[in-house]
Design a protein around this motif. Sequence first.
Motif, PDB file in Angstrom:
ATOM      1  N   ASP A  45       0.841  -1.193   0.000  1.00 55.50           N
ATOM      2  CA  ASP A  45       0.000   0.000   0.000  1.00 55.50           C
ATOM      3  C   ASP A  45       0.878   1.244   0.000  1.00 55.50           C
ATOM      4  O   ASP A  45       1.933   1.269   0.637  1.00 55.50           O
ATOM      5  N   VAL A  46       0.421   2.262  -0.724  1.00 54.06           N
ATOM      6  CA  VAL A  46       1.103   3.554  -0.726  1.00 54.06           C
ATOM      7  C   VAL A  46       0.031   4.633  -0.622  1.00 54.06           C
ATOM      8  O   VAL A  46      -1.007   4.557  -1.275  1.00 54.06           O
ATOM      9  N   THR A  47       0.270   5.619   0.241  1.00 51.35           N
ATOM     10  CA  THR A  47      -0.671   6.716   0.426  1.00 51.35           C
ATOM     11  C   THR A  47      -0.179   7.924  -0.350  1.00 51.35           C
ATOM     12  O   THR A  47       0.972   8.339  -0.204  1.00 51.35           O
ATOM     13  N   LEU A  48      -1.074   8.462  -1.190  1.00 55.74           N
ATOM     14  CA  LEU A  48      -0.754   9.606  -2.042  1.00 55.74           C
ATOM     15  C   LEU A  48      -1.609  10.798  -1.654  1.00 55.74           C
ATOM     16  O   LEU A  48      -2.814  10.663  -1.451  1.00 55.74           O
ATOM     17  N   ARG A  49      -0.983  11.965  -1.571  1.00 54.65           N
ATOM     18  CA  ARG A  49      -1.734  13.210  -1.414  1.00 54.65           C
ATOM     19  C   ARG A  49      -2.279  13.600  -2.782  1.00 54.65           C
ATOM     20  O   ARG A  49      -1.757  13.170  -3.814  1.00 54.65           O
ATOM     21  N   LEU A  50      -3.304  14.400  -2.789  1.00 60.43           N
ATOM     22  CA  LEU A  50      -3.874  14.890  -4.042  1.00 60.43           C
ATOM     23  C   LEU A  50      -2.771  15.519  -4.887  1.00 60.43           C
ATOM     24  O   LEU A  50      -2.032  16.375  -4.409  1.00 60.43           O
ATOM     25  N   GLY A  51      -2.594  15.051  -6.114  1.00 60.47           N
ATOM     26  CA  GLY A  51      -1.559  15.559  -7.017  1.00 60.47           C
ATOM     27  C   GLY A  51      -0.251  14.803  -6.944  1.00 60.47           C
ATOM     28  O   GLY A  51       0.641  15.024  -7.758  1.00 60.47           O
ATOM     29  N   GLN A  52      -0.115  13.909  -5.980  1.00 62.31           N
ATOM     30  CA  GLN A  52       1.146  13.177  -5.805  1.00 62.31           C
ATOM     31  C   GLN A  52       1.174  11.922  -6.670  1.00 62.31           C
ATOM     32  O   GLN A  52       0.151  11.323  -6.970  1.00 62.31           O
TER      33      GLN A  52
END
Length: 140
Positions: A45-52
């Motif tokens: 799993d990887v967590t992305l911020r908006l735009g990342q």
Amino acid sequence: MDLQRFVAGLFAFALVTVGAGSSVAAAPARPAAPSPAVSTPAGQDVTLRLGQEAAVQGRDLTVRYTRLVADSRCRPGMQCVWQGEATLAFLLSEPGRGESTTAELHSGPRTGPQATTFAGSHVELVSVTEDGGQATVRVG
């Protein structure tokens, strides 16, 4: 009151009204600074911020969280008959080949897919924060 004063007063009122209307106009939104890209192993799993964007290690694949399309989820503290879902848009790319596609993934199964396949990889939406600012995906 004579006509000349009336017209002058009306003109002054019009100028104030027009000026007030233009002073409350919102300034154009500035685009947010892009978040730094991250690297992730396949299958985790990887967590992305908006735009990342995340580059998947050992594969010619990147996943970018581009926008929150819709959000009908029940807000904290509310009692809802239906839990609701969020729909998020992602840009999936193979930089080496110059290929890309967009995918809309859903936080629940009622309105659309929670996963897609691109470039031989399975991309699944795992979770999304309450405000939609971050999304966790798994690329396998």
